[in-house]
Design an enzyme around this catalytic site. Structure first.
Site, short mmCIF file in Angstrom:
data_model
loop_
_atom_site.label_atom_id
_atom_site.label_comp_id
_atom_site.label_asym_id
_atom_site.label_seq_id
_atom_site.Cartn_x
_atom_site.Cartn_y
_atom_site.Cartn_z
N ASP A 1 0.08 -4.80 0.04
CA ASP A 1 -1.11 -5.11 0.41
C ASP A 1 -1.39 -5.92 1.57
O ASP A 1 -0.33 -6.27 2.02
CB ASP A 1 -1.57 -6.19 -0.87
CG ASP A 1 -1.66 -5.33 -2.31
OD1 ASP A 1 -1.88 -4.07 -2.25
OD2 ASP A 1 -1.50 -6.01 -3.48
N1 URA Z 1 2.10 -4.76 -5.91
C1 URA Z 1 1.07 -5.35 -5.50
O1 URA Z 1 0.38 -5.98 -6.41
N2 URA Z 1 1.00 -5.63 -4.13
C2 URA Z 1 1.92 -5.07 -3.12
O2 URA Z 1 1.58 -5.11 -2.23
C3 URA Z 1 2.84 -4.19 -3.67
C4 URA Z 1 3.11 -4.23 -5.22
#
Ligand code: URA
Length: 243
Positions: A103
């Protein structure tokens, strides 16, 4: 067999137009013979290419480890945001991409390559490649959450999540709010998976960082935003784990 200008550009010698000039200036020899035609076809396996005095080594694939900073998107290009590929500011090939997505606000280990087969296998649910994260979450995380994660969590998808390991590290107060530091290992890569798993248990992830992907660990000496090439040992281990 590929064109000489592509070969040279792929090795990072310069842009396509810059390497065309180098070729025109008769600075390139292939197997001992000067070549001044950019269209000349090179066998990447066998031919020996020399620029001036130096042999130009062609690696078909490149592998980098990035300690992704927050605020950067896991994409090749983006109209609005800086991308993880923008960070790899070495002379590089144009076909690099990130292996999977973190993310925008997640930090940590991201592998960047142009090796599509390796990437597909690392991301395929069939290979169950482990991904370890550090997660700081709101509230006091109890052992029952670790049990729940082990069983699988309903995060609103068709299926429960696959079993995940949760280690509860430390619970503390900060500015009147309780937080818990945890480490979590998942084998899938669903959208916002860790955030949604914790939310299902009543906790909000306030900081998330990937520490490990399969056999590769985030190099602790890399500051956020820094990257390096993977060692041969690391790429070998990646290949081993997707066999
Ligand atoms: N899980 C999440 O919620 N975000 C990420 O970036 C990776 C795994």
């Amino acid at each position: 067999m590929i064109r000489l200008d592509k070969y040279l550009a792929d090795t990072g010698l310069g842009t396509r137009s810059k390497v065309k000039q180098i070729i025109k200036k008769k600075m390139i020899k292939v197997n001992g013979v000067t070549v001044s035609d950019s269209d000349f076809k090179v066998d990447t396996e066998k031919d020996i290419v020399i620029c001036g005095e130096k042999t130009v080594k062609y690696n078909k694939y490149e592998y980098f480890m990035l300690n992704k900073p927050a605020g950067v998107v896991s994409a090749v290009t983006d109209n609005k945001d800086k991308t993880v590929i923008d960070i790899i500011n070495v002379p590089k090939r144009r076909d690099l991409f990130p292996v999977g997505r973190l993310d925008k606000d997640t930090e940590g280990l991201l592998i960047i390559t142009n090796d599509g087969m390796l990437a597909n296998r690392l991301l395929s649910p069939n290979h169950h490649v482990k991904k370890r994260y550090f997660a700081k979450v709101t509230g006091n995380v109890l052992g029952s959450v670790a049990e729940l994660f082990k069983e699988g969590v309903d995060i609103g998808d068709d299926k429960l999540t696959a079993p995940a390991e949760l280690e509860i590290l430390n619970t503390y107060d900060e500015n009147g709010t309780t937080y818990t530091d945890t480490e979590i290992v998942i084998t899938e890569g669903r959208y916002h998976q860790i955030k949604r798993m914790f939310l299902a248990a009543g906790h909000e992830v306030v900081y998330l960082k990937r520490l490990q992907m399969g056999p590769v660990f985030l190099d602790e000496s890399l500051k956020t935003g820094e990257f390096r090439t993977l060692t041969e040992e690391e790429t070998d281990k990646l290949y081993q784990c997707i066999k």
